[in-house]
Motif scaffolding. Structure first.
Motif, mmCIF file in Angstrom:
data_model
loop_
_atom_site.group_PDB
_atom_site.id
_atom_site.type_symbol
_atom_site.label_atom_id
_atom_site.label_comp_id
_atom_site.label_asym_id
_atom_site.label_seq_id
_atom_site.Cartn_x
_atom_site.Cartn_y
_atom_site.Cartn_z
ATOM 1 N N ARG A 184 0.784 -1.224 -0.071
ATOM 2 C CA ARG A 184 0.067 -0.215 0.119
ATOM 3 C C ARG A 184 0.813 1.138 0.043
ATOM 4 N NH1 ARG A 184 -0.739 -1.939 5.446
ATOM 5 N NH2 ARG A 184 -0.009 -0.435 6.863
ATOM 6 N N GLY A 185 2.131 0.962 -0.125
ATOM 7 C CA GLY A 185 3.093 2.366 -0.239
ATOM 8 C C GLY A 185 3.121 2.964 0.880
ATOM 9 N N ASP A 186 3.069 2.434 2.272
ATOM 10 C CA ASP A 186 3.019 3.151 3.590
ATOM 11 C C ASP A 186 4.456 3.303 4.039
ATOM 12 O OD1 ASP A 186 2.411 4.144 6.176
ATOM 13 O OD2 ASP A 186 0.733 2.710 6.500
ATOM 14 N N PHE A 187 5.199 4.231 3.601
ATOM 15 C CA PHE A 187 6.583 4.438 4.467
ATOM 16 C C PHE A 187 6.627 4.545 5.773
ATOM 17 C CE2 PHE A 187 10.123 7.337 5.577
ATOM 18 C CZ PHE A 187 10.993 6.547 4.947
ATOM 19 N N ALA A 188 5.714 5.207 6.547
ATOM 20 C CA ALA A 188 6.027 5.199 7.853
ATOM 21 C C ALA A 188 5.668 3.903 8.528
ATOM 22 C CB ALA A 188 4.786 6.391 8.338
ATOM 23 N N ALA A 189 4.803 3.216 7.898
ATOM 24 C CA ALA A 189 4.450 1.669 8.672
ATOM 25 C C ALA A 189 5.714 0.862 8.252
ATOM 26 C CB ALA A 189 3.375 1.012 7.889
ATOM 27 N N LEU A 190 6.396 0.911 7.417
ATOM 28 C CA LEU A 190 7.479 0.251 7.203
ATOM 29 C C LEU A 190 8.629 0.833 8.159
ATOM 30 C CD1 LEU A 190 7.734 0.230 3.056
ATOM 31 C CD2 LEU A 190 7.350 -1.753 4.528
ATOM 32 N N VAL A 191 8.724 1.999 8.228
ATOM 33 C CA VAL A 191 9.970 2.270 9.064
ATOM 34 C C VAL A 191 9.654 1.922 10.503
ATOM 35 C CG1 VAL A 191 11.046 4.254 10.108
ATOM 36 C CG2 VAL A 191 10.455 4.418 7.837
ATOM 37 N N ALA A 192 8.406 1.702 10.824
ATOM 38 C CA ALA A 192 8.122 1.240 12.381
ATOM 39 C C ALA A 192 8.289 -0.260 12.570
ATOM 40 C CB ALA A 192 6.603 1.621 12.353
ATOM 41 N N LEU A 193 8.508 -0.842 11.411
ATOM 42 C CA LEU A 193 8.767 -2.507 11.506
ATOM 43 C C LEU A 193 10.186 -2.752 11.348
ATOM 44 C CD1 LEU A 193 5.820 -3.494 9.348
ATOM 45 C CD2 LEU A 193 5.837 -4.052 11.552
ATOM 46 N N LEU A 194 10.835 -1.677 11.115
ATOM 47 C CA LEU A 194 12.306 -1.877 10.835
ATOM 48 C C LEU A 194 13.394 -1.294 12.135
ATOM 49 C CD1 LEU A 194 12.650 -0.639 7.321
ATOM 50 C CD2 LEU A 194 12.602 -3.221 7.715
ATOM 51 N N ASP A 195 14.146 -2.141 12.453
ATOM 52 C CA ASP A 195 15.257 -1.959 13.360
ATOM 53 C C ASP A 195 15.979 -0.605 12.994
ATOM 54 O OD1 ASP A 195 16.949 -2.711 16.102
ATOM 55 O OD2 ASP A 195 18.158 -1.912 14.563
ATOM 56 N N PRO A 196 16.246 0.585 13.703
ATOM 57 C CA PRO A 196 16.854 1.552 13.296
ATOM 58 C C PRO A 196 18.174 1.450 12.585
ATOM 59 C CG PRO A 196 16.012 2.269 15.440
ATOM 60 C CD PRO A 196 15.692 0.577 15.177
ATOM 61 N N ASP A 197 18.874 0.298 13.002
ATOM 62 C CA ASP A 197 20.135 -0.056 12.482
ATOM 63 C C ASP A 197 20.018 -1.348 11.318
ATOM 64 O OD1 ASP A 197 21.557 1.764 13.786
ATOM 65 O OD2 ASP A 197 21.411 0.509 15.347
ATOM 66 N N VAL A 198 18.847 -1.615 10.883
ATOM 67 C CA VAL A 198 18.581 -2.405 9.873
ATOM 68 C C VAL A 198 19.611 -2.423 8.724
ATOM 69 C CG1 VAL A 198 17.061 -1.278 8.501
ATOM 70 C CG2 VAL A 198 16.728 -3.886 8.415
ATOM 71 N N VAL A 199 19.920 -3.618 8.286
ATOM 72 C CA VAL A 199 20.979 -3.865 7.143
ATOM 73 C C VAL A 199 20.255 -4.804 6.102
ATOM 74 C CG1 VAL A 199 23.064 -4.888 6.239
ATOM 75 C CG2 VAL A 199 22.792 -3.799 8.591
ATOM 76 N N LEU A 200 19.964 -4.378 4.954
ATOM 77 C CA LEU A 200 19.531 -5.008 3.576
ATOM 78 C C LEU A 200 20.953 -5.251 2.909
ATOM 79 C CD1 LEU A 200 17.488 -5.781 1.526
ATOM 80 C CD2 LEU A 200 17.554 -3.462 0.739
ATOM 81 N N ARG A 201 21.079 -6.668 2.462
ATOM 82 C CA ARG A 201 22.148 -7.139 1.487
ATOM 83 C C ARG A 201 21.110 -7.582 0.365
ATOM 84 N NH1 ARG A 201 24.315 -8.510 6.818
ATOM 85 N NH2 ARG A 201 22.687 -10.232 6.783
ATOM 86 N N ALA A 202 21.317 -6.868 -0.766
ATOM 87 C CA ALA A 202 20.672 -7.407 -2.046
ATOM 88 C C ALA A 202 21.729 -7.649 -3.027
ATOM 89 C CB ALA A 202 20.014 -6.281 -2.456
ATOM 90 N N ASP A 203 21.802 -9.098 -3.421
ATOM 91 C CA ASP A 203 22.409 -9.509 -4.614
ATOM 92 C C ASP A 203 21.626 -9.464 -5.759
ATOM 93 O OD1 ASP A 203 23.847 -11.103 -6.335
ATOM 94 O OD2 ASP A 203 24.317 -12.665 -4.961
ATOM 95 N N THR A 204 21.927 -8.469 -6.595
ATOM 96 C CA THR A 204 21.155 -8.353 -7.941
ATOM 97 C C THR A 204 22.035 -7.972 -9.146
ATOM 98 O OG1 THR A 204 21.153 -5.861 -7.406
ATOM 99 C CG2 THR A 204 19.332 -6.972 -6.573
ATOM 100 N N ALA A 205 22.821 -9.028 -9.167
ATOM 101 C CA ALA A 205 24.058 -8.970 -10.202
ATOM 102 C C ALA A 205 25.304 -8.389 -9.526
ATOM 103 C CB ALA A 205 23.776 -8.372 -11.622
ATOM 104 N N THR A 206 25.256 -7.250 -8.988
ATOM 105 C CA THR A 206 26.152 -6.689 -8.116
ATOM 106 C C THR A 206 25.601 -6.717 -6.601
ATOM 107 O OG1 THR A 206 24.969 -4.511 -8.361
ATOM 108 C CG2 THR A 206 26.999 -5.002 -9.896
ATOM 109 N N MET A 207 26.630 -6.519 -5.590
ATOM 110 C CA MET A 207 26.393 -6.632 -4.074
ATOM 111 C C MET A 207 25.783 -5.183 -3.704
ATOM 112 S SD MET A 207 25.664 -8.943 -2.036
ATOM 113 C CE MET A 207 24.908 -8.803 -0.476
ATOM 114 N N GLU A 208 24.711 -4.901 -3.244
ATOM 115 C CA GLU A 208 24.134 -3.737 -2.791
ATOM 116 C C GLU A 208 24.009 -3.781 -1.210
ATOM 117 O OE1 GLU A 208 20.826 -0.546 -3.565
ATOM 118 O OE2 GLU A 208 20.683 -2.367 -4.398
#
Length: 282
Positions: A184-208
């Motif tokens: 639903r594109g709810d930015f505030a709700a997403l932030v509330a579910l994430l730890d402030p120091d959350v880490v996303l590792r994304a392997d999408t042909a290059t590592m991000e």
């Protein structure tokens, strides 16, 4: 000695050997190579002089895996390990066994940062309950030194926050809320579910690698189609998502949930890598 008999005995141990090698290497292809090398060594040696076949095989596959780790030129590069996927369909004895035996993607990432001998000592002792007097000769250390290797690794693991809460329904509840907020594109709700120091590792042909709740939430909102097509799965024993288009997985996401918040997200969306990995949802 009958070759068929020896092959049958080996097959009885294949599952455990592959599990040891996967936890050491984080790669199914490399794990299979290590198991195959173990079989070749057994077939050359025979079993007449082997008192404890299971122990001998575990020792050999551990040594092979250790040598493979030491030979990696890019061992310290961060990458998302190969995932183990199961359909999230509720209570099921076989699935519960898979979950109990699984190793989270985030934990495998931490294991990749350890020295090879530390990783082996931790994997064999903490995950497979091997005594240190059996681990010591594999790493060319005394039992006391092998214990110290495992202890150092354990401190790194415990300090990393990579071990998720064990309540799978609670993990699923948090991830379901994250997915709904993404749809639903709810930015505030997403932030509330994430730890402030959350880490996303994304392997999408290059590592991000993306750090921080707001940055990760923004990244999640940038792929609305993926959120619409994602479906629940169990990824390495924890709540996760698989995105399927035309019957083919195009993305696999595992998360680490601690204290009701998502602390780590591991995403594989590299088309070439998804083709190589066995993503049969079992």
């Amino acid at each position: 000695m009958n070759d068929d008999w020896l092959a049958e005995r080996f097959e009885e141990h294949r599952g455990r050997l592959r599990a040891v090698a996967y936890r050491m290497l984080g790669s199914f292809a490399e794990a299979d190579d290590a198991v195959q090398e173990t079989w070749l060594r057994l077939s050359r040696t025979g079993s007449d002089e082997i008192g404890n076949l299971g122990g001998w095989l575990t020792t050999v596959v551990s040594r092979v895996s250790l040598n493979m780790l030491r030979s990696r030129e890019t061992r310290r590069e961060v990458h998302v390990p190969d995932p183990v996927i199961a359909v999230d369909t509720g209570p099921d004895p076989e699935q519960e066994a898979l979950i109990a035996d699984a190793v989270g993607l985030a934990l495998l990432v931490v294991l990749d940062t350890l020295e090879p001998a530390e990783r082996l000592a931790f994997v064999l002792h903490d995950m497979f309950a091997l005594p240190f007097d059996e681990i010591a000769p594999i790493v060319d250390r005394t039992p006391t030194a092998a214990r110290q290797l495992a202890s150092r690794a354990r401190r790194r693991v415990q300090g990393s926050g990579a071990v998720p809460d064990t309540d799978l329904p609670r993990q699923r509840e948090v991830l379901d809320a994250f997915l709904a907020a993404s749809r639903r594109g709810d930015f505030a709700a997403l932030v509330a579910l994430l730890d402030p120091d959350v880490v996303l590792r994304a392997d999408t042909a290059t590592m991000e690698i993306i750090r921080g709740a707001e940055q990760v939430a923004q990244r999640a909102l940038s792929f609305p189609e993926a959120a619409q097509l994602a479906r629940p799965a169990i990824v390495n024993g924890a709540a996760g998502l698989v995105t399927v288009i035309d019957g083919r997985p195009v993305g696999v996401m595992g998360v680490t949930v601690r204290g009701g918040l998502i602390t780590e997200i591991d995403l594989i969306a590299d088309p070439e890598r998804l083709q190589r990995i066995d993503l049969t949802i079992q």
